[in-house]
Design a protein around this motif. Sequence first.
Motif, PDB file in Angstrom:
ATOM      1  N   ILE A 158       0.847  -1.194   0.000  1.00  0.00           N
ATOM      2  CA  ILE A 158       0.000   0.000   0.000  1.00  0.00           C
ATOM      3  C   ILE A 158       0.884   1.245   0.000  1.00  0.00           C
ATOM      4  N   ASN A 159       0.243   2.381  -0.266  1.00  0.00           N
ATOM      5  CA  ASN A 159       0.917   3.676  -0.265  1.00  0.00           C
ATOM      6  C   ASN A 159       2.099   3.689  -1.236  1.00  0.00           C
ATOM      7  N   VAL A 160       1.891   3.131  -2.421  1.00  0.00           N
ATOM      8  CA  VAL A 160       2.952   3.042  -3.424  1.00  0.00           C
ATOM      9  C   VAL A 160       3.167   4.399  -4.081  1.00  0.00           C
ATOM     10  N   LYS A 161       4.409   4.794  -4.146  1.00  0.00           N
ATOM     11  CA  LYS A 161       4.809   6.054  -4.775  1.00  0.00           C
ATOM     12  C   LYS A 161       5.972   5.775  -5.722  1.00  0.00           C
ATOM     13  N   THR A 162       6.100   6.611  -6.735  1.00  0.00           N
ATOM     14  CA  THR A 162       7.276   6.544  -7.606  1.00  0.00           C
ATOM     15  C   THR A 162       7.862   7.942  -7.729  1.00  0.00           C
ATOM     16  N   THR A 163       9.143   7.984  -7.918  1.00  0.00           N
ATOM     17  CA  THR A 163       9.827   9.248  -8.151  1.00  0.00           C
ATOM     18  C   THR A 163      10.833   9.038  -9.272  1.00  0.00           C
ATOM     19  N   THR A 164      11.017  10.076 -10.067  1.00  0.00           N
ATOM     20  CA  THR A 164      11.887   9.992 -11.235  1.00  0.00           C
ATOM     21  C   THR A 164      12.930  11.098 -11.169  1.00  0.00           C
ATOM     22  N   ALA A 165      14.155  10.757 -11.528  1.00  0.00           N
ATOM     23  CA  ALA A 165      15.225  11.758 -11.533  1.00  0.00           C
ATOM     24  C   ALA A 165      16.095  11.561 -12.767  1.00  0.00           C
ATOM     25  N   PRO A 166      16.349  12.633 -13.514  1.00  0.00           N
ATOM     26  CA  PRO A 166      17.271  12.517 -14.652  1.00  0.00           C
ATOM     27  C   PRO A 166      18.709  12.508 -14.152  1.00  0.00           C
ATOM     28  N   ILE A 167      19.543  11.808 -14.855  1.00  0.00           N
ATOM     29  CA  ILE A 167      20.971  11.818 -14.561  1.00  0.00           C
ATOM     30  C   ILE A 167      21.632  12.455 -15.779  1.00  0.00           C
ATOM     31  N   SER A 168      22.187  13.643 -15.590  1.00  0.00           N
ATOM     32  CA  SER A 168      22.743  14.410 -16.707  1.00  0.00           C
ATOM     33  C   SER A 168      24.177  14.018 -16.992  1.00  0.00           C
ATOM     34  N   GLN A 169      24.561  14.298 -18.208  1.00  0.00           N
ATOM     35  CA  GLN A 169      25.949  14.052 -18.595  1.00  0.00           C
ATOM     36  C   GLN A 169      26.338  15.034 -19.686  1.00  0.00           C
ATOM     37  N   GLY A 170      27.610  15.238 -19.836  1.00  0.00           N
ATOM     38  CA  GLY A 170      28.098  16.077 -20.919  1.00  0.00           C
ATOM     39  C   GLY A 170      28.084  17.560 -20.604  1.00  0.00           C
ATOM     40  N   ILE A 171      28.592  18.324 -21.542  1.00  0.00           N
ATOM     41  CA  ILE A 171      28.756  19.768 -21.392  1.00  0.00           C
ATOM     42  C   ILE A 171      27.409  20.471 -21.279  1.00  0.00           C
ATOM     43  N   TYR A 172      26.437  20.046 -22.077  1.00  0.00           N
ATOM     44  CA  TYR A 172      25.146  20.729 -22.120  1.00  0.00           C
ATOM     45  C   TYR A 172      24.124  20.114 -21.169  1.00  0.00           C
ATOM     46  N   SER A 173      24.583  19.272 -20.238  1.00  0.00           N
ATOM     47  CA  SER A 173      23.720  18.619 -19.257  1.00  0.00           C
ATOM     48  C   SER A 173      22.555  17.887 -19.916  1.00  0.00           C
ATOM     49  N   THR A 174      22.842  17.191 -20.992  1.00  0.00           N
ATOM     50  CA  THR A 174      21.806  16.402 -21.642  1.00  0.00           C
ATOM     51  C   THR A 174      21.493  15.180 -20.783  1.00  0.00           C
ATOM     52  N   ILE A 175      20.278  14.690 -20.889  1.00  0.00           N
ATOM     53  CA  ILE A 175      19.879  13.524 -20.110  1.00  0.00           C
ATOM     54  C   ILE A 175      20.517  12.291 -20.727  1.00  0.00           C
ATOM     55  N   GLY A 176      21.293  11.579 -19.933  1.00  0.00           N
ATOM     56  CA  GLY A 176      21.917  10.354 -20.402  1.00  0.00           C
ATOM     57  C   GLY A 176      21.205   9.138 -19.861  1.00  0.00           C
ATOM     58  N   CYS A 177      20.715   9.262 -18.625  1.00  0.00           N
ATOM     59  CA  CYS A 177      20.022   8.159 -17.957  1.00  0.00           C
ATOM     60  C   CYS A 177      18.881   8.740 -17.141  1.00  0.00           C
ATOM     61  N   VAL A 178      17.998   7.843 -16.734  1.00  0.00           N
ATOM     62  CA  VAL A 178      16.921   8.236 -15.846  1.00  0.00           C
ATOM     63  C   VAL A 178      16.850   7.208 -14.719  1.00  0.00           C
ATOM     64  N   GLU A 179      16.665   7.698 -13.499  1.00  0.00           N
ATOM     65  CA  GLU A 179      16.493   6.805 -12.359  1.00  0.00           C
ATOM     66  C   GLU A 179      15.039   6.877 -11.911  1.00  0.00           C
ATOM     67  N   VAL A 180      14.462   5.722 -11.646  1.00  0.00           N
ATOM     68  CA  VAL A 180      13.107   5.664 -11.103  1.00  0.00           C
ATOM     69  C   VAL A 180      13.170   4.849  -9.820  1.00  0.00           C
ATOM     70  N   LEU A 181      12.559   5.379  -8.775  1.00  0.00           N
ATOM     71  CA  LEU A 181      12.463   4.702  -7.487  1.00  0.00           C
ATOM     72  C   LEU A 181      10.985   4.483  -7.183  1.00  0.00           C
ATOM     73  N   ALA A 182      10.626   3.253  -6.864  1.00  0.00           N
ATOM     74  CA  ALA A 182       9.272   2.918  -6.419  1.00  0.00           C
ATOM     75  C   ALA A 182       9.371   2.431  -4.982  1.00  0.00           C
ATOM     76  N   TYR A 183       8.449   2.881  -4.131  1.00  0.00           N
ATOM     77  CA  TYR A 183       8.498   2.443  -2.737  1.00  0.00           C
ATOM     78  C   TYR A 183       7.083   2.399  -2.173  1.00  0.00           C
ATOM     79  N   GLY A 184       6.920   1.592  -1.146  1.00  0.00           N
ATOM     80  CA  GLY A 184       5.616   1.464  -0.513  1.00  0.00           C
ATOM     81  C   GLY A 184       5.729   0.648   0.767  1.00  0.00           C
ATOM     82  N   THR A 185       4.586   0.374   1.389  1.00  0.00           N
ATOM     83  CA  THR A 185       4.525  -0.382   2.630  1.00  0.00           C
ATOM     84  C   THR A 185       3.986  -1.772   2.334  1.00  0.00           C
TER      85      THR A 185
END
Length: 147
Positions: free
Chosen positions: A116-143
Amino acid sequence: MDQLLLFLALLILGYVFGRVAETRHLKSIRERERDLRGVMIFSSRFCPPGRVPEQTQLVSGSVVISIDYFKRFLAALRNLFGGPVTAYESLLERARREAILRMKAEASARGADMIINVKTTTAPISQGIYSTIGCVEVLAYGTALIR
């Protein structure tokens, strides 16, 4: 001319290998979703009526997925012209599903059949000179509700 050929070769390789990797990953996700369908997830933070768990425990699943060269190129083009960036949509869908599967696997290993109480959060992981998105992290959590 050589640089153009190299660029096109990288673009084609990125498309082919990225497509193969994405297809394999989606197949793996579908198989594991079938295996873990007994672990139900709810966004509600309340325990279902009549359900009295012996124990509750925080469970989580996290994944970092990289975008392939071809999709990065398509996203850059879309940024020039505007509109939805569909190249990232499938990346985020796979990442969310994978994170939820990892959370469900952890819950199942602890003897839970419901989260229960499932949530997800997303965060980009930047790389390079122009801070382009290279990867994305997703975290899911709950009880997890353990019987």
